[in-house]
Write a protein that holds these residues in place. Structure first.
Motif, PDB file in Angstrom:
ATOM      1  N   GLY A  14       0.824  -1.197   0.000  1.00 60.51           N
ATOM      2  CA  GLY A  14       0.000   0.000   0.000  1.00 60.51           C
ATOM      3  C   GLY A  14       0.854   1.241   0.000  1.00 60.51           C
ATOM      4  O   GLY A  14       2.040   1.191  -0.093  1.00 60.51           O
ATOM      5  N   THR A  15       0.213   2.374   0.145  1.00 63.09           N
ATOM      6  CA  THR A  15       0.931   3.629   0.123  1.00 63.09           C
ATOM      7  C   THR A  15       1.952   3.646   1.233  1.00 63.09           C
ATOM      8  O   THR A  15       3.103   3.960   1.060  1.00 63.09           O
ATOM      9  CB  THR A  15      -0.056   4.788   0.329  1.00 63.09           C
ATOM     10  OG1 THR A  15      -1.148   4.582  -0.530  1.00 63.09           O
ATOM     11  CG2 THR A  15       0.574   6.097  -0.001  1.00 63.09           C
ATOM     12  N   SER A  44      -0.788  -0.373  -9.059  1.00 64.82           N
ATOM     13  CA  SER A  44      -2.001   0.432  -9.119  1.00 64.82           C
ATOM     14  C   SER A  44      -1.697   1.749  -8.410  1.00 64.82           C
ATOM     15  O   SER A  44      -1.764   1.836  -7.185  1.00 64.82           O
ATOM     16  CB  SER A  44      -3.186  -0.274  -8.433  1.00 64.82           C
ATOM     17  OG  SER A  44      -4.278   0.615  -8.274  1.00 64.82           O
ATOM     18  N   GLN A  46      -3.426   4.405  -8.463  1.00 67.62           N
ATOM     19  CA  GLN A  46      -4.645   4.947  -7.886  1.00 67.62           C
ATOM     20  C   GLN A  46      -4.900   4.402  -6.486  1.00 67.62           C
ATOM     21  O   GLN A  46      -5.411   5.109  -5.624  1.00 67.62           O
ATOM     22  CB  GLN A  46      -5.837   4.640  -8.794  1.00 67.62           C
ATOM     23  CG  GLN A  46      -5.811   5.389 -10.111  1.00 67.62           C
ATOM     24  CD  GLN A  46      -6.889   4.910 -11.066  1.00 67.62           C
ATOM     25  OE1 GLN A  46      -6.594   4.386 -12.128  1.00 67.62           O
ATOM     26  NE2 GLN A  46      -8.148   5.079 -10.686  1.00 67.62           N
ATOM     27  N   GLN A  47      -4.541   3.147  -6.264  1.00 70.03           N
ATOM     28  CA  GLN A  47      -4.805   2.533  -4.967  1.00 70.03           C
ATOM     29  C   GLN A  47      -3.629   2.640  -4.006  1.00 70.03           C
ATOM     30  O   GLN A  47      -3.818   2.836  -2.811  1.00 70.03           O
ATOM     31  CB  GLN A  47      -5.178   1.065  -5.148  1.00 70.03           C
ATOM     32  CG  GLN A  47      -5.605   0.400  -3.844  1.00 70.03           C
ATOM     33  CD  GLN A  47      -6.256  -0.940  -4.078  1.00 70.03           C
ATOM     34  OE1 GLN A  47      -6.281  -1.460  -5.202  1.00 70.03           O
ATOM     35  NE2 GLN A  47      -6.814  -1.521  -3.026  1.00 70.03           N
ATOM     36  N   PHE A  48      -2.401   2.525  -4.513  1.00 71.18           N
ATOM     37  CA  PHE A  48      -1.235   2.453  -3.640  1.00 71.18           C
ATOM     38  C   PHE A  48      -0.280   3.648  -3.738  1.00 71.18           C
ATOM     39  O   PHE A  48       0.772   3.644  -3.117  1.00 71.18           O
ATOM     40  CB  PHE A  48      -0.469   1.154  -3.911  1.00 71.18           C
ATOM     41  CG  PHE A  48      -1.295  -0.078  -3.651  1.00 71.18           C
ATOM     42  CD1 PHE A  48      -1.682  -0.419  -2.362  1.00 71.18           C
ATOM     43  CD2 PHE A  48      -1.704  -0.883  -4.699  1.00 71.18           C
ATOM     44  CE1 PHE A  48      -2.453  -1.548  -2.112  1.00 71.18           C
ATOM     45  CE2 PHE A  48      -2.481  -2.019  -4.460  1.00 71.18           C
ATOM     46  CZ  PHE A  48      -2.859  -2.344  -3.161  1.00 71.18           C
ATOM     47  N   ASP A  76      -9.268  -9.178  -0.886  1.00 70.44           N
ATOM     48  CA  ASP A  76      -9.130  -8.429   0.346  1.00 70.44           C
ATOM     49  C   ASP A  76      -9.792  -9.244   1.453  1.00 70.44           C
ATOM     50  O   ASP A  76     -10.857  -9.827   1.250  1.00 70.44           O
ATOM     51  CB  ASP A  76      -9.821  -7.071   0.209  1.00 70.44           C
ATOM     52  CG  ASP A  76      -9.793  -6.263   1.483  1.00 70.44           C
ATOM     53  OD1 ASP A  76     -10.661  -6.497   2.354  1.00 70.44           O
ATOM     54  OD2 ASP A  76      -8.905  -5.404   1.621  1.00 70.44           O
ATOM     55  N   ASP A  83     -11.252  -4.881  -7.083  1.00 69.08           N
ATOM     56  CA  ASP A  83     -10.633  -4.308  -8.278  1.00 69.08           C
ATOM     57  C   ASP A  83      -9.325  -3.637  -7.884  1.00 69.08           C
ATOM     58  O   ASP A  83      -9.158  -3.187  -6.755  1.00 69.08           O
ATOM     59  CB  ASP A  83     -11.550  -3.255  -8.907  1.00 69.08           C
ATOM     60  CG  ASP A  83     -12.801  -3.871  -9.509  1.00 69.08           C
ATOM     61  OD1 ASP A  83     -12.721  -5.011  -9.998  1.00 69.08           O
ATOM     62  OD2 ASP A  83     -13.854  -3.205  -9.486  1.00 69.08           O
ATOM     63  N   ARG A  84      -8.397  -3.562  -8.800  1.00 67.17           N
ATOM     64  CA  ARG A  84      -7.176  -2.791  -8.627  1.00 67.17           C
ATOM     65  C   ARG A  84      -7.221  -1.702  -9.698  1.00 67.17           C
ATOM     66  O   ARG A  84      -6.790  -1.921 -10.835  1.00 67.17           O
ATOM     67  CB  ARG A  84      -5.935  -3.674  -8.791  1.00 67.17           C
ATOM     68  CG  ARG A  84      -5.841  -4.836  -7.799  1.00 67.17           C
ATOM     69  CD  ARG A  84      -5.692  -4.354  -6.379  1.00 67.17           C
ATOM     70  NE  ARG A  84      -5.498  -5.479  -5.436  1.00 67.17           N
ATOM     71  CZ  ARG A  84      -5.745  -5.392  -4.153  1.00 67.17           C
ATOM     72  NH1 ARG A  84      -6.214  -4.269  -3.626  1.00 67.17           N
ATOM     73  NH2 ARG A  84      -5.532  -6.425  -3.354  1.00 67.17           N
ATOM     74  N   PRO A  85      -7.799  -0.550  -9.379  1.00 64.21           N
ATOM     75  CA  PRO A  85      -7.993   0.491 -10.391  1.00 64.21           C
ATOM     76  C   PRO A  85      -6.694   0.912 -11.075  1.00 64.21           C
ATOM     77  O   PRO A  85      -5.659   1.055 -10.439  1.00 64.21           O
ATOM     78  CB  PRO A  85      -8.586   1.658  -9.582  1.00 64.21           C
ATOM     79  CG  PRO A  85      -8.197   1.380  -8.166  1.00 64.21           C
ATOM     80  CD  PRO A  85      -8.199  -0.103  -8.035  1.00 64.21           C
TER      81      PRO A  85
END
Length: 264
Positions: A14-15, A44, A46-48, A76, A83-85
């Protein structure tokens, strides 16, 4: 704590660091996609976030348009399939802080029809790329039912951009580590069921040093376990990272090769 080294399983990034996956390369050293051109990253932004190109899992290029990775990279723990945008496969990039190589869109995601998220069985997915990678070298799969690559003590190599300490220290550069295949009975003893998870030799294989110190970790999920130049496993799950009593658990490719070929 049982952890998937990707999205929820072993290695999700993740981020700040993926809480959902737990498996990264610990105890190894830097390697390059020049020498291992079939190693890819799943990303991704957008997600991470963009700090590490959005990398959250690893994978292996097995044909010019197909990447094999872990199914749990798209699950998850709380939500199930997710989804992984803006999902991309990053090819030819060693340092996720840079812009080398290519970011390729994903056209289709195939999940093994018998994938069991709770049991971590059949943890494999195939991504179809929107653009062919042409003559870029690919890695060969271990054959269905083969047992030789999984003999106890066989040396294997695992690669990824995941946690390098077990404390959320995600590597910006590709790393690899050499680990031995662990006997099935030893792994079954380490993971008898309950909170530590249950090892099932029909679809899993373990690898790691008896004393610990070398392993995959969070963010490495879906990354390749290579034996004698072929794809023998995928980073799947485990307890902690590089712990002496808990080797890393990988998808046993020889149990899913035929199913994967049906998706190629």
């Amino acid at each position: 704590m049982l952890a998937l080294l990707a999205a929820v399983p072993l290695v999700a990034l993740g981020t700040a660091g993926p809480a959902e996956a737990q498996r990264r390369v610990v105890g190894g050293g830097s390697v390059s996609t020049v020498d291992h051109p079939w190693i890819v990253a799943l990303a991704s932004r957008q997600q991470f976030g963009s700090g590490r190109s959005g990398q959250f899992c690893g994978g292996a290029l097995v044909t010019p348009t197909k990447v094999v990775t872990a199914a749990h990279c798209f699950y998850d723990e709380a939500k199930g399939r997710v989804d992984r945008p803006g999902l991309k496969v990053i090819v030819g990039r060693d340092d996720m802080r840079g812009s080398a190589g290519r970011e390729v869109a994903v056209q289709r995601i195939w999940i093994h029809p018998d994938y069991d998220f709770a049991a971590n069985m059949n943890d494999v997915a195939v991504l179809t790329l929107a653009e062919s990678q042409g003559s870029r070298p690919v890695v060969e799969l271990v054959g269905q039912g083969e047992s030789g690559p999984y003999a106890a003590g066989t040396r294997a190599q695992v690669y990824g951009w995941g946690d390098t300490s077990g404390r959320g220290d995600y590597s910006p550069v590709l790393r690899g580590v050499d680990v031995p295949i662990v006997p099935d009975q030893t792994c079954a003893h380490a993971y008898p069921g309950g909170p530590d998870g249950k090892f099932d030799a029909r679809g899993m294989v373990c690898a790691g040093e008896e004393k610990g110190g070398k392993d995959a970790c969070q963010g490495d999920s879906g990354g390749p376990l290579i034996v004698a130049g072929r794809l023998a496993g995928l980073v799947s799950w485990g307890t902690g990272c590089a712990e002496a009593a808990h080797p890393g658990v990988y998808t046993r490719m020889s149990s899913v090769t035929d199913a994967v070929h049906s998706a190629l």
